[in-house]
Each structure stands twice: as structure tokens, then as C-alpha cells.
Design a protein around this motif. Structure first.
Motif, short mmCIF file in Angstrom:
data_model
loop_
_atom_site.label_atom_id
_atom_site.label_comp_id
_atom_site.label_asym_id
_atom_site.label_seq_id
_atom_site.Cartn_x
_atom_site.Cartn_y
_atom_site.Cartn_z
N ILE A 106 0.89 -1.40 0.05
CA ILE A 106 0.21 0.00 -0.08
C ILE A 106 0.94 1.07 0.03
N SER A 107 0.88 1.99 -0.88
CA SER A 107 1.59 3.32 -1.16
C SER A 107 1.53 4.20 -0.36
N ASP A 108 0.19 4.44 0.18
CA ASP A 108 -0.09 5.44 1.16
C ASP A 108 -0.12 5.03 2.58
N PRO A 109 0.87 5.69 3.47
CA PRO A 109 1.20 5.36 4.86
C PRO A 109 -0.38 5.47 5.64
N ALA A 110 -0.94 6.63 5.21
CA ALA A 110 -2.46 6.76 6.00
C ALA A 110 -3.32 5.54 5.83
N ILE A 111 -3.53 5.19 4.71
CA ILE A 111 -4.39 3.91 4.33
C ILE A 111 -3.71 2.70 5.23
N TYR A 112 -2.55 2.56 5.19
CA TYR A 112 -1.69 1.29 5.95
C TYR A 112 -2.25 1.50 7.13
N GLU A 113 -2.16 2.61 7.95
CA GLU A 113 -2.51 2.77 9.30
C GLU A 113 -3.89 2.61 9.56
N GLU A 114 -4.77 2.97 8.69
CA GLU A 114 -6.14 2.82 8.75
C GLU A 114 -6.65 1.40 8.77
#
Length: 341
Positions: A106-114
């Protein structure tokens, strides 16, 4: 190539051991597992008796592994969160890394955290990673050092669906996906929910409504569509050891079934691990288990205007270890079927 497998005692790791030990262009130099360190590989993985009798599981130490001069590429068959630490040491040491975890998908760290409930363990390294679906990625990925191998559910969904979204043949809205996975998809767990009496002769949905793989699926579809794509993803546990059967219901954007098949043929006619079946035939997990293949077909429901697309794959081979080896083959310029047929 000299290869190491990190975390080789799980189902995905075992499959890597079996495939790489028979790969004609790979020498397996290290097989690691903290829980099995010091034990013979052929005792932990009895299928390797007579093949790897002299090899022992090694302790999984990131720095020690990175310092090894006899390792060119490392396959990380580790849980999310743990893989990034190994990847950092290995990449810094000039090794190539193929990661089977979710840490670099997943390229977006915010999506990973979510979706994974924790901040990304190495944002700087994430920017250097490349998500590689062999049939769909462009050639630029081969210049990278860290490759993220797609997940099992996403592979069964993205291979049939992504080209259609990209070509505008299907709607970007009201997409519903139902997938059924064998219990090996949950890994080796001693939980009651995965015991024989609980799983046998039973099937149930889980991870609703926001399974972790949803993040990867939606990100890739959104990139293909150049627009936000949100889907309804409903994973199920099926009473079988391995395999994934997926059914995708997606509104047609005015396209015909013939146009859908023409797009598939254009995209996959020279891809050895995608088998396009006639519209009258449904993919069956028992015919893909043990292979690195995705079988798929589609029908159009004239009553609803929906395409109904079905696919089947082996979650441990095409959905994990086989696809990782396919990435290695392409990166090295070998025939992509090497060691996989």
C-alpha cells in the motif's frame, strides 16, 4: 541466484521452500525461522526429505542475514510489521527483496495505518518499493530493489477486474465481490476457530465490512481508473485446505460480453499464468491448486445489466509464493514460467 527465505515455517514459506528447491536457476542458501532454528528443514517440512536433508533452519536475525555475502535475494514470508525491519537491513546491504507481507503493498501510509491499526514501520523504504502484479505492471518496476508481492484475495480480483476498469468497460461504482478461501489462507494458527471440527463441513463470512486486503484492492483499482473506486468485499472461509474462488458482480458501462472478452484477450493473450475460459465454463479451485494460474470467465446478466465474473487460484502459489517466484523470474530476465511448471 542465491536465495534466502525468511519465515519459512508458515504455509507460504513452506511453499517457497518446495518451489525454490526445485528451481533450476536458484540455489537455496538459507531458510530461517525463529521458532524452528536448529531443526532440520526435512523434519519440519517432510516433503523435503531426500531433497534438503543437510539444511537446518537458521535463526532469523536481520543484521546477520544482510551481512551474508552468499545471498543475492531474500523472500520475506513474515507477518506485516515484521517484514519491514528485515527489508531495511537487506536493502541497505544491496540485496534484492521480494516481500510477501502487506508492509509494502500500500503506497499511502495513512491507508496502511487505517487498515492495519499501526503507523507504517518504514515510510522512507515504502517510497522505494514497487507493487508488482506480473501480468499488469509495466517494465519500470524491474529497476527497483524491493518488490511487494500482491495478496491472495487481491490477485483473484485484480487480474480479471483491473483491465476492465482501466478500459472503462465496467462501472466504477456498485462493485460487489464475494471470495471463498481455503483455511491455509489464515496461516498456521492454533485458534479454536481454525480447528478441524470448527472448519470442516462449514463456511462463513469474516472480516466484514472492511477486510485488510480491501485497502490494496481499492488502491490498485483507483490507480487504474484514475478515480476513487470503492467496492463491497465479502471474504468467506471455505472448508478446504487451499484455493480461492471469487465472484465479482459489476455493472456494465454499456459494454458487451464480447467487448469484455476482447479486452481480456488483448491484455492476457501472451500471459502464461492467466487462463481465460469460455463464458459457459466456471473456474474450479480443484483445477488450479498446485499451479501458478488464475482461471477466469464471465457472463452478462441482461436482466440487471451486470457482468458476473468468476475466478479461481491457489492462494499459496499464485496468491503468494508462486507469484513471488514469477517476479524473480521476470526481474532476472528468465522465462517467467521457470520453476513454476
Amino acid at each position: 541466484m542465491n536465495a534466502a527465505i525468511v519465515g519459512a515455517s508458515g504455509y507460504g514459506g513452506e511453499t517457497l521452500v518446495k518451489l525454490l528447491s526445485a528451481h533450476p536457476k536458484v540455489t537455496l542458501k538459507a531458510v530461517t525461522s525463529r521458532s524452528k532454528a536448529g531443526e532440520p528443514v526435512s523434519s519440519v517440512i517432510p516433503a523435503m526429505r531426500g531433497v534438503l536433508d543437510d539444511m537446518l533452519f537458521e535463526n532469523s536475525d536481520p543484521a546477520e542475514l544482510a551481512a551474508r555475502e552468499d545471498i543475492d535475494v531474500a523472500f520475506l514470508a513474515l507477518p506485516h510489521g515484521a517484514a519491514a525491519e528485515y527489508a531495511r537491513h537487506l536493502v541497505d546491504a544491496g540485496k534484492k527483496v521480494i516481500d510477501l507481507s502487506a508492509d509494502f503493498r500500500i503506497s499511502d501510509p495513512a491507508i496502511y495505518e487505517e487498515f492495519y491499526g499501526a503507523s507504517h514501520p518504514d515510510v522512507d523504504l515504502l517510497a522505494k518499493a514497487e507493487y508488482v502484479m506480473p501480468e499488469l505492471s509495466d517494465d519500470a518496476w524491474e529497476q527497483k530493489e524491493l518488490f511487494a508481492c500482491p495478496g491472495c484475495y487481491p490477485t483473484s480480483i485484480l487480474v480479471p477486474l483491473l483491465p476492465l476498469v482501466k478500459a472503462g468497460l465496467v462501472s466504477k461504482e456498485h462493485i460487489v465481490v464475494n471470495s471463498y478461501s481455503g483455511t491455509s489462507g489464515a496461516g498456521k494458527q492454533s485458534k479454536e476457530a481454525f480447528s478441524y471440527c470448527e472448519v470442516n463441513e462449514s463456511s462463513k463470512a469474516y472480516g466484514l465490512p472492511k477486510h485488510r486486503h480491501l485497502s490494496e484492492i481499492e488502491e490498485q483499482l483507483s490507480k487504474a481508473a484514475e478515480d476513487k473506486v470503492i467496492i463491497q468485499f465479502n471474504p468467506h472461509l471455505a472448508p478446504m485446505n487451499r484455493g480461492i474462488a471469487t465472484t465479482i458482480t459489476v455493472p456494465s458501462a454499456g459494454a458487451t460480453l464480447e467487448e469484455l472478452y476482447a479486452e481480456w484477450e488483448k491484455c492476457y493473450s501472451d500471459k502464461p499464468f492467466v487462463c481465460i475460459l469460455p463464458s459457459s465454463t466456471r473456474p474450479d479451485t480443484k483445477y488450479v491448486v498446485g499451479t501458478n494460474r488464475v482461471d477466469m470467465s464471465a457472463v452478462k446478466d441482461d436482466r440487471t445489466g451486470n457482468f458476473v465474473i468468476t475466478s479461481a487460484e491457489d492462494n499459496l502459489v499464485k496468491g503468494a509464493s508462486g507469484q513471488a517466484i514469477q517476479i524473480l523470474n521476470l526481474w532476472q530476465g528468465w522465462d517467467e514460467t521457470t520453476g513454476l511448471i
